[in-house]
Motif scaffolding. Structure first.
Motif, PDB file in Angstrom:
ATOM      1  N   SER A  25       0.833  -1.207   0.000  1.00  0.00           N
ATOM      2  CA  SER A  25       0.000   0.000   0.000  1.00  0.00           C
ATOM      3  C   SER A  25       0.865   1.252   0.000  1.00  0.00           C
ATOM      4  O   SER A  25       0.549   2.233  -0.684  1.00  0.00           O
ATOM      5  CB  SER A  25      -0.924   0.002   1.210  1.00  0.00           C
ATOM      6  OG  SER A  25      -1.774  -1.101   1.156  1.00  0.00           O
ATOM      7  N   GLY A  29       0.906   4.184  -2.863  1.00  0.00           N
ATOM      8  CA  GLY A  29       0.791   5.598  -2.508  1.00  0.00           C
ATOM      9  C   GLY A  29       1.979   6.409  -2.988  1.00  0.00           C
ATOM     10  O   GLY A  29       1.831   7.531  -3.482  1.00  0.00           O
ATOM     11  N   LEU A  75      -2.614  14.332  -0.673  1.00  0.00           N
ATOM     12  CA  LEU A  75      -3.933  13.721  -0.686  1.00  0.00           C
ATOM     13  C   LEU A  75      -3.933  12.476  -1.562  1.00  0.00           C
ATOM     14  O   LEU A  75      -4.529  11.454  -1.204  1.00  0.00           O
ATOM     15  CB  LEU A  75      -4.976  14.723  -1.183  1.00  0.00           C
ATOM     16  CG  LEU A  75      -6.407  14.239  -1.252  1.00  0.00           C
ATOM     17  CD1 LEU A  75      -6.923  13.975   0.147  1.00  0.00           C
ATOM     18  CD2 LEU A  75      -7.270  15.244  -1.973  1.00  0.00           C
ATOM     19  N   ALA A  76      -3.241  12.534  -2.700  1.00  0.00           N
ATOM     20  CA  ALA A  76      -3.137  11.363  -3.574  1.00  0.00           C
ATOM     21  C   ALA A  76      -2.375  10.238  -2.869  1.00  0.00           C
ATOM     22  O   ALA A  76      -2.713   9.061  -3.023  1.00  0.00           O
ATOM     23  CB  ALA A  76      -2.438  11.740  -4.873  1.00  0.00           C
ATOM     24  N   VAL A  78      -2.251   9.638   0.438  1.00  0.00           N
ATOM     25  CA  VAL A  78      -3.126   9.059   1.462  1.00  0.00           C
ATOM     26  C   VAL A  78      -4.248   8.246   0.815  1.00  0.00           C
ATOM     27  O   VAL A  78      -4.561   7.136   1.265  1.00  0.00           O
ATOM     28  CB  VAL A  78      -3.696  10.176   2.362  1.00  0.00           C
ATOM     29  CG1 VAL A  78      -4.780   9.657   3.272  1.00  0.00           C
ATOM     30  CG2 VAL A  78      -2.580  10.808   3.171  1.00  0.00           C
ATOM     31  N   LEU A  79      -4.841   8.770  -0.263  1.00  0.00           N
ATOM     32  CA  LEU A  79      -5.901   8.025  -0.943  1.00  0.00           C
ATOM     33  C   LEU A  79      -5.367   6.756  -1.594  1.00  0.00           C
ATOM     34  O   LEU A  79      -6.050   5.726  -1.606  1.00  0.00           O
ATOM     35  CB  LEU A  79      -6.579   8.906  -1.987  1.00  0.00           C
ATOM     36  CG  LEU A  79      -7.538   9.956  -1.442  1.00  0.00           C
ATOM     37  CD1 LEU A  79      -8.068  10.827  -2.563  1.00  0.00           C
ATOM     38  CD2 LEU A  79      -8.673   9.312  -0.696  1.00  0.00           C
ATOM     39  N   GLY A  80      -4.163   6.816  -2.131  1.00  0.00           N
ATOM     40  CA  GLY A  80      -3.566   5.619  -2.723  1.00  0.00           C
ATOM     41  C   GLY A  80      -3.351   4.530  -1.699  1.00  0.00           C
ATOM     42  O   GLY A  80      -3.619   3.350  -1.954  1.00  0.00           O
ATOM     43  N   GLY A  82      -5.028   4.227   1.165  1.00  0.00           N
ATOM     44  CA  GLY A  82      -6.347   3.769   1.603  1.00  0.00           C
ATOM     45  C   GLY A  82      -7.031   2.861   0.597  1.00  0.00           C
ATOM     46  O   GLY A  82      -7.576   1.812   0.957  1.00  0.00           O
ATOM     47  N   ILE A  83      -6.985   3.236  -0.669  1.00  0.00           N
ATOM     48  CA  ILE A  83      -7.639   2.428  -1.697  1.00  0.00           C
ATOM     49  C   ILE A  83      -6.942   1.084  -1.854  1.00  0.00           C
ATOM     50  O   ILE A  83      -7.595   0.046  -2.006  1.00  0.00           O
ATOM     51  CB  ILE A  83      -7.690   3.206  -3.023  1.00  0.00           C
ATOM     52  CG1 ILE A  83      -8.699   4.353  -2.901  1.00  0.00           C
ATOM     53  CG2 ILE A  83      -8.054   2.306  -4.185  1.00  0.00           C
ATOM     54  CD1 ILE A  83      -8.686   5.310  -4.061  1.00  0.00           C
ATOM     55  N   SER A  84      -5.625   1.083  -1.800  1.00  0.00           N
ATOM     56  CA  SER A  84      -4.931  -0.201  -1.951  1.00  0.00           C
ATOM     57  C   SER A  84      -5.144  -1.100  -0.731  1.00  0.00           C
ATOM     58  O   SER A  84      -5.262  -2.322  -0.878  1.00  0.00           O
ATOM     59  CB  SER A  84      -3.450   0.024  -2.208  1.00  0.00           C
ATOM     60  OG  SER A  84      -2.844   0.681  -1.129  1.00  0.00           O
ATOM     61  N   TRP A  86      -7.861  -1.071   1.056  1.00  0.00           N
ATOM     62  CA  TRP A  86      -9.255  -1.468   0.925  1.00  0.00           C
ATOM     63  C   TRP A  86      -9.399  -2.597  -0.091  1.00  0.00           C
ATOM     64  O   TRP A  86     -10.225  -3.488   0.069  1.00  0.00           O
ATOM     65  CB  TRP A  86     -10.085  -0.255   0.534  1.00  0.00           C
ATOM     66  CG  TRP A  86     -11.530  -0.540   0.325  1.00  0.00           C
ATOM     67  CD1 TRP A  86     -12.450  -0.857   1.274  1.00  0.00           C
ATOM     68  CD2 TRP A  86     -12.224  -0.535  -0.916  1.00  0.00           C
ATOM     69  NE1 TRP A  86     -13.677  -1.045   0.690  1.00  0.00           N
ATOM     70  CE2 TRP A  86     -13.557  -0.841  -0.646  1.00  0.00           C
ATOM     71  CE3 TRP A  86     -11.835  -0.284  -2.224  1.00  0.00           C
ATOM     72  CZ2 TRP A  86     -14.509  -0.913  -1.647  1.00  0.00           C
ATOM     73  CZ3 TRP A  86     -12.790  -0.348  -3.206  1.00  0.00           C
ATOM     74  CH2 TRP A  86     -14.106  -0.663  -2.913  1.00  0.00           C
TER      75      TRP A  86
END
Length: 115
Positions: A25, A29, A75-76, A78-80, A82-84, A86
């Motif tokens: 993850s 990110g 932000l990208a 943190v979202l990367g 989180g999405i990975s 998830w």
């Protein structure tokens, strides 16, 4: 005693898997962070070179005066992560089912129905 050793081995394996998931993850990110940084720098360079500003100081002042250029890659990142994270659980479940299916194929080939 053997039961305790088996539990410890399972816990060690699970902690290794969760460590691998976290590292994967973080890698996703970091890749997104680098991608967005490169895209932003290219956009800023194209727009600044189009206006005739060749001074590096003006370029850096522009970058630091707009906090969105700093927040968007973070932000990208943190979202990367989180999405990975998830998406890791369904992917692991699919891989587990594929592994179980391949291990049961030899039994299915040898099975002869009586009816």
């Amino acid at each position: 005693m053997e039961m305790l050793e088996q539990k410890q081995e399972k816990m060690a394996m699970l902690s290794g898997m969760s460590r691998a998931m976290l590292l994967m993850s973080l890698l996703v990110g970091a890749i997104l962070l680098v991608f967005f940084l490169v895209m932003e720098l290219l956009l800023v360079l194209v727009f600044h070179l189009g206006h005739g500003v060749n001074n590096i100081g003006a370029f850096l002042a522009f970058l630091f005066s707009t906090p969105l250029f700093v927040l968007l890659p973070l932000l990208a990142f943190v979202l990367g992560i989180g999405i990975s994270l998830w998406g890791m659980r369904p992917l692991a479940f699919i891989l587990y089912l594929r592994n179980v299916h391949t291990s049961q194929e030899c039994y299915q080939k040898n099975y002869i129905p009586l009816i």
